[in-house]
Design a protein around this motif. Structure first.
Motif, PDB file in Angstrom:
ATOM      1  N   ILE A 188     126.467 -11.076  -6.686  1.00 16.72           N
ATOM      2  CA  ILE A 188     126.362 -10.168  -5.534  1.00 16.72           C
ATOM      3  C   ILE A 188     126.420 -10.951  -4.226  1.00 16.72           C
ATOM      4  O   ILE A 188     127.140 -10.589  -3.292  1.00 16.72           O
ATOM      5  CB  ILE A 188     125.059  -9.350  -5.612  1.00 16.72           C
ATOM      6  N   ALA A 234     116.745  -4.328   6.872  1.00 18.51           N
ATOM      7  CA  ALA A 234     117.929  -3.604   7.338  1.00 18.51           C
ATOM      8  C   ALA A 234     117.568  -2.242   7.929  1.00 18.51           C
ATOM      9  O   ALA A 234     118.237  -1.763   8.850  1.00 18.51           O
ATOM     10  CB  ALA A 234     118.910  -3.419   6.179  1.00 18.51           C
ATOM     11  N   TYR A 261     126.593  -8.252  11.010  1.00 21.92           N
ATOM     12  CA  TYR A 261     126.209  -7.915   9.632  1.00 21.92           C
ATOM     13  C   TYR A 261     125.742  -9.155   8.888  1.00 21.92           C
ATOM     14  O   TYR A 261     124.802  -9.098   8.093  1.00 21.92           O
ATOM     15  CB  TYR A 261     127.369  -7.225   8.916  1.00 21.92           C
ATOM     16  N   ALA A 285     128.970   1.030   7.330  1.00 20.69           N
ATOM     17  CA  ALA A 285     129.090   1.679   8.623  1.00 20.69           C
ATOM     18  C   ALA A 285     129.637   0.742   9.695  1.00 20.69           C
ATOM     19  O   ALA A 285     129.513  -0.460   9.609  1.00 20.69           O
ATOM     20  CB  ALA A 285     127.748   2.232   9.060  1.00 20.69           C
ATOM     21  N   PHE A 341     132.141  -7.444   2.364  1.00 19.46           N
ATOM     22  CA  PHE A 341     131.737  -6.187   2.998  1.00 19.46           C
ATOM     23  C   PHE A 341     131.029  -6.413   4.340  1.00 19.46           C
ATOM     24  O   PHE A 341     130.464  -5.501   4.902  1.00 19.46           O
ATOM     25  CB  PHE A 341     130.808  -5.401   2.059  1.00 19.46           C
ATOM     26  N   LEU A 342     131.031  -7.644   4.811  1.00 18.15           N
ATOM     27  CA  LEU A 342     130.378  -7.933   6.094  1.00 18.15           C
ATOM     28  C   LEU A 342     131.461  -8.094   7.152  1.00 18.15           C
ATOM     29  O   LEU A 342     132.100  -9.134   7.218  1.00 18.15           O
ATOM     30  CB  LEU A 342     129.532  -9.203   5.989  1.00 18.15           C
ATOM     31  N   PRO A 343     131.678  -7.063   7.986  1.00 21.58           N
ATOM     32  CA  PRO A 343     132.825  -7.096   8.896  1.00 21.58           C
ATOM     33  C   PRO A 343     132.674  -8.112  10.030  1.00 21.58           C
ATOM     34  O   PRO A 343     133.680  -8.589  10.547  1.00 21.58           O
ATOM     35  CB  PRO A 343     132.896  -5.668   9.445  1.00 21.58           C
ATOM     36  N   VAL A 354     114.991  -6.907   1.721  1.00 22.02           N
ATOM     37  CA  VAL A 354     116.313  -6.502   2.230  1.00 22.02           C
ATOM     38  C   VAL A 354     116.230  -5.109   2.854  1.00 22.02           C
ATOM     39  O   VAL A 354     116.706  -4.877   3.969  1.00 22.02           O
ATOM     40  CB  VAL A 354     117.369  -6.529   1.095  1.00 22.02           C
ATOM     41  N   LEU A 400     129.277 -10.211  -1.554  1.00 24.71           N
ATOM     42  CA  LEU A 400     128.824  -9.464  -0.372  1.00 24.71           C
ATOM     43  C   LEU A 400     129.633  -9.737   0.901  1.00 24.71           C
ATOM     44  O   LEU A 400     129.956  -8.805   1.640  1.00 24.71           O
ATOM     45  CB  LEU A 400     127.325  -9.711  -0.137  1.00 24.71           C
ATOM     46  N   VAL A 452     119.296   0.350  10.941  1.00 24.21           N
ATOM     47  CA  VAL A 452     119.913   1.651  10.686  1.00 24.21           C
ATOM     48  C   VAL A 452     119.245   2.725  11.542  1.00 24.21           C
ATOM     49  O   VAL A 452     119.891   3.636  12.058  1.00 24.21           O
ATOM     50  CB  VAL A 452     119.790   2.013   9.185  1.00 24.21           C
ATOM     51  N   LEU A 500     121.715  -4.213  -0.869  1.00 23.36           N
ATOM     52  CA  LEU A 500     122.361  -5.211  -0.011  1.00 23.36           C
ATOM     53  C   LEU A 500     123.663  -4.668   0.576  1.00 23.36           C
ATOM     54  O   LEU A 500     124.050  -5.009   1.675  1.00 23.36           O
ATOM     55  CB  LEU A 500     122.656  -6.479  -0.804  1.00 23.36           C
ATOM     56  N   PHE A 508     124.594  -1.871   4.216  1.00 22.72           N
ATOM     57  CA  PHE A 508     124.998  -2.046   5.607  1.00 22.72           C
ATOM     58  C   PHE A 508     126.367  -2.699   5.730  1.00 22.72           C
ATOM     59  O   PHE A 508     126.761  -3.185   6.775  1.00 22.72           O
ATOM     60  CB  PHE A 508     123.941  -2.787   6.423  1.00 22.72           C
ATOM     61  N   GLY A 509     127.119  -2.712   4.660  1.00 20.83           N
ATOM     62  CA  GLY A 509     128.489  -3.182   4.772  1.00 20.83           C
ATOM     63  C   GLY A 509     129.442  -2.038   5.120  1.00 20.83           C
ATOM     64  O   GLY A 509     130.584  -2.259   5.432  1.00 20.83           O
TER      65      GLY A 509
END
Lengths: 291, 312, 385
Positions: B16, B268, B29, C22, B23-25, B264, B20, B272, C16, C19-20
């Motif tokens: 993972i 986070a 992030y 939005a 998916f972290l732009p 986590v 990961l 949000v 985990l 938050f990837g």
């Protein structure tokens, strides 16, 4: 020299009584449930803030005080009914986290319902200090001390002379045994939250003329109140008062004779030192563990 | 039997962590993931103490802060290499925890909570007051982390460092849990008197776990100090300690992965919740209460047993 | 058992991954103004009015058609006064929201937590921090609008010198603002021939400081007392000061230059002297004062909209916003480098804090003339020049 010493004592007693009042609420809930209620500080805040806002609406002070105490008790009941009661079977640690969540929740409501500014209440008996041997004491300090004494006497009467009080006391010693003799321990828990909310509100109201109040007031006072209650021995009302006075006087003496920057540290060092030698606080029950 | 499953869990986590970043732009992030990772390292250690040894600590931010300040002070004021400063910090915290452990762990329940809380507060007062050394309330910078001429500069690199450290931390924690010490620990949590009757030196194990969890916090603090531009005494205060405990309980006590998820999730969540603006605190409090009421054993154990039951 | 652990790990992964997903879509041709403020927490009395000011004036500008033909999109985060949150939000503004500039940072600690980030990313940053370290030495992308704590100290010491005071006691809150003000005071007091003979502190939210004040009272030769703090503590200091019957002149910092302080301290505030920005005494400024119109206008707008007394803190946000938008107007662009250059060229901007003349070496641009000494008299701030 004597005058300064006396001044430090007055300062310590004023602050100590504030901590004592805040500490009493912890003891009562602990007795009924062995839970440390981290939202106790929020009861203090709600009592003060509700009184302030009612007074601002033109309600006479005594009526405002009464209404604020009732409102805080409602919050206490609601907290027990909707947050603690449903999780009654959870571990004590889980219940503590629930009360932490509740404290964040209540602060969140308070900052929207009221505002983030500081507010004050007028002193109950003016602000002309009494001069005693060169030291000065504010009338409001006497109010705080006096209310603490009245609360202690009242609690003593409640726990020893009334059926409800005796039921609460019995529950604190042995929940199962209390249930067996017909005590409704659910009701006891509800009452303990109402009672400590009431004490918190009274404390919050009577100290507001000295400390002012805003939505975050409860954090620091809750912490100091918890310290006072533990130092005195959890579950012992008298202990919370003595603990509060020791912490308050230690802070004042440390500020006066040692270092004002380290006065809080001195208070905590004393608490640690006491706990090392008296692991259940000054007046706590040193219960044996059941296997 | 336990051992294999924990190792598989660890492998899954490694995968993972490796996936990961897809998916972290952007760096923001990454930042959330990194901060969650730091919190997770502390919580995995703290869980050994709370979840397995049954001892609460409301002072672990103090150890976290000591590690952070040891690194910052030794690196910026005395020019130490960061890795040496980290080890020195861990050593100091370890020794301090060892010295404090015996008298403190004699205390039970809320008295232990009070004592650890007091120690944490004293540490943060010292950090706040000794401004010539610590920089006072405005804090101090530890500078970048460099080792053997290589300096960690980007969030991406930090991500791998934190991810790797987290895996090592979990691996160590798993080993401790599965060792004879771990079994003794679980006995301590079950019943201390009972464990002593069958000849387990509970005091020794509690001391060991207290020291280990303090060192975990210290190492995380040291790395954190290099990651942030500036550290302040707030990192060592009572609120941070409460935050750590909340993460552990929220995710699920006595579950290493629970601590991870708790850390986590609660790291986070505030990010949000910013969409709710003024209602942020209210909603955060409600989520905390609601979760603990309906999942009193914490997120992971409750969801885990739910899934197993459904499959079974 | 095996399944349980696997699922557990997967659950961890799902958490985990959350938050990837939005990420806000970029808006075209708008000015993206980012801000992070201490709206809650111990510095909320700074951040809360700052937020109100930014929201109101951005709305007004947008109603009037925007700036340089562009609408303004305002993004505000609440850091609660925590520096690590400030770092995260600054990153979020820069990396994720891709803002064109940042107006924010209510306190010195939260400001400094973002400085390395904006420097590295090259984003103009107008901060609202009090301490001088935010702009000294001047950093390429960092500007600030409030007077520095050092200026406040200098203003106070100049006033003391005028009154022939040479030996003073200081009492300060052991937190960011109080500590920094205390340290800056120590640095400059010798320039005014002033000597510190007693130095006391208290913690935020202490309910009583009579012990510290008694120590000061018993120190021989003290001619005046200088307090550094904000929030409710200065009101407690003022009340305890009167309670002990200390009659020496009491000075406070600009941290109390809001009406809230006088309301809290009541009669105990009478006679306290402090440095304050023009906005605090806007109605008393002579009509010839260059600040008069700006200050009165801001005061009326704020008090009309939010039904609470204006403070100088909201004014810092106002000034920062105006300087930023004027720079964008002049640059006729939202290019970060051009906007930065124009901010640095700000000359003769008259705001709530004074007249701002920036330069490559001075990223604040205020001088001591924009500070006024005021006394508390009959429940009001009264100009004393």
């Amino acid at each position: 020299m004597l005058a300064s010493f006396l001044q430090f004592v007055f300062s310590g007693i004023t602050v100590g009584s504030i901590y004592a009042l805040c500490g009493l609420g912890f003891s009562i809930i602990f007795n009924a449930s062995h839970v440390i209620n981290f939202a106790q500080g929020e009861f203090i805040m709600i009592g003060g803030m509700a009184t302030v806002s009612l007074v601002a609406l033109g309600v006479p002070l005594p009526v405002a005080i009464l209404l604020a105490i009732l409102a805080t008790m409602l919050v206490g009941f609601a907290l027990e009914k909707f947050a603690v009661e449903p999780a009654r079977k959870a571990s004590v640690t889980t219940l503590i986290i629930i009360t932490i969540g509740a404290s964040i929740f209540l602060r969140g409501i308070a900052q929207e319902l009221w505002d983030k500014n500081f507010h004050k209440l007028p002193p109950f008996s003016g602000d002309q200090p009494f001069l005693i041997a060169g030291a000065s004491l504010m009338p409001q300090s006497l109010w705080v001390i006096g209310v603490t004494v009245v609360v202690i006497v009242g609690l003593g009467w409640f726990f020893n002379r009334t059926l409800e009080g005796k039921a609460m006391l019995a529950t604190s010693f042995n929940t199962l045994a209390a249930q067996l003799v017909g005590v409704n321990t659910k009701k006891v828990l509800l009452m303990s939250f109402g009672l400590s909310a009431m004490l918190g509100a009274i404390g919050g109201i009577v100290i507001t003329p000295i400390t002012f109040t805003n939505y975050e007031t409860g954090i620091m006072l809750g912490l100091k109140g918890f310290s006072a209650a533990v130092l005195g021995g959890l579950g012992n009302g008298m202990g919370a008062v003595v603990g509060g006075l020791i912490v308050g006087i230690a802070e004042a003496m440390a500020a006066g004779y040692f270092s004002s920057a380290y006065k809080d540290a001195v208070a905590f060092i004393i608490i640690l030192f006491v706990l090392f030698f008296m692991p259940s606080g000054l007046f706590g029950k040193s219960g044996t563990e059941r296997v | 039997m336990f051992r294999n499953e924990r190792m598989i869990g660890l492998a899954v986590l490694a995968v993972i962590i490796a996936i990961l970043p897809q998916f972290l732009p952007n760096n923001y992030y990454y930042d959330v993931a990194i901060q969650a990772g730091f919190n997770a390292i502390v919580c995995v250690g703290l869980n050994l103490l709370i979840g397995y040894a049954g001892q609460i600590s409301l002072g672990h931010a103090g150890f976290f802060g000591l590690g952070a300040y040891a690194s910052a002070i030794l690196c910026t004021r005395y020019g130490w290499p960061p890795i040496l400063a980290l080890l020195a910090g861990a050593l100091v915290v370890g020794v301090l925890a060892f010295v404090l452990a015996r008298p403190i762990l004699k205390l039970k329940g809320h008295y232990l909570a009070m004592a650890t809380l007091g120690i944490g507060i004293i540490i943060s007062i010292v950090l706040n007051t000794e401004a010539q050394i610590t920089g006072g309330p405005d804090g101090i910078s530890a500078g970048p982390f460099s080792i053997g001429g290589y300096t960690i500069k980007t969030e991406q690199t930090w991500y791998w460092v934190v991810g790797g450290t987290l895996l090592v931390a979990i691996w160590l924690a798993n080993n401790l849990v599965d060792s004879p010490v771990g079994r003794a620990l679980r006995a301590v949590n079950g019943s201390e008197v009972g464990a002593e009757v069958v000849g387990v030196d509970t005091a020794r194990y509690k001391v060991l776990v207290f020291v280990v969890s303090a060192v975990f916090a210290s190492v995380a603090g040291s790395l954190f100090a290099h990651y942030l531009p500036q550290i302040t005494p707030a990192k060592a205060d009572f609120f941070k300690s409460i935050e750590f405990v909340t993460m552990v309980v929220f995710g699920g006590m006595a579950s290493t992965f629970g601590s991870l998820v708790g850390a986590v999730f609660l790291s986070a969540l505030p990010q949000v919740l910013t969409v709710f603006e003024d209602y942020e605190a209210m909603i955060l409090g409600a989520i905390m209460m609601g979760t603990m009421i309906f999942m009193p054993r914490g997120l992971v154990p409750t969801l885990g047993s739910l899934l197993v039951r459904r499959r079974g | 058992m095996r399944g349980k652990t696997l699922l557990t790990a997967l659950a961890a992964g799902a958490a985990l991954g959350v938050f990837g997903l939005a990420g806000p879509a970029p808006a075209a041709e708008t000015i993206k103004l980012g801000s992070y403020l201490s709206v809650t927490g111990p510095a909320s009395f700074l951040g809360a009015p700052e937020k109100k000011v930014l929201e109101h004036y951005v709305e007004q500008f947008n109603k009037a058609g925007g700036v340089a033909g562009r609408k303004i999109e305002l993004i505000i985060y609440d850091d609660g006064g925590a520096p690590d949150k400030a770092t995260s939000f600054a990153k979020r503004l820069i990396e994720n929201d891709k803002v064109d500039l940042i107006v924010g940072g209510s306190t010195t600690a939260t400001t400094m937590a973002a400085v390395p980030l904006v420097e590295a990313a090259g984003v103009p940053f107008l901060n609202l921090a009090g301490a001088v370290i935010a702009v000294e030495p001047a950093k390429k992308w960092v500007f600030k609008t409030p007077h520095t704590d050092r200026m406040a100290a200098e203003k106070v010491f100049a006033d003391m010198k005028k009154r022939g005071i040479t030996r003073i006691a200081m009492i300060s809150e052991n937190a960011g603002f109080g500590k920094s003000g205390h340290d800056q005071s120590l640095l400059v007091m010798a320039n005014y021939g002033i000597q510190l003979v007693a130095d006391e502190t208290y913690a935020p939210r202490d309910p009583d400081v009579t012990a510290q004040l008694t120590k000061i009272k018993n120190t021989a030769g003290v001619q005046a007392v200088f307090n550094w703090s904000f929030g409710q503590s200065p009101a407690i200091v003022a009340k305890n000061y009167r309670q002990l019957g200390i009659t020496l002149p009491l000075y406070m910092s600009h941290g109390v230059s809001s009406k809230e302080f006088i309301t809290l301290a009541g009669a105990a505030a009478e006679g306290i002297r402090l440095p304050a920005a023009g906005i605090v005494v806007a109605d008393q400024l002579p009509a010839t004062d260059i600040q008069k119109n700006v200050a009165m206008d801001f005061k009326k707008t704020y008090e009309g909209k939010y039904k609470e007394e204006v403070s100088s803190f909201g004014g810092h946000a106002y000034d920062a916003l105006m300087i930023a938008l004027a720079a964008i107007q002049r640059a006729n662009s939202i290019d970060k480098g051009k906007v930065r250059d124009e901010i640095e060229k700000t000359k003769g901007y008259v705001g709530t804090g004074g007249t701002v003349n920036m330069s490559p070496t001075d990223h604040m641009g205020l001088d001591l003339t924009s500070f006024h000494m005021v006394d508390v008299k009959n429940g009001n701030f009264v100009l004393n020049n």
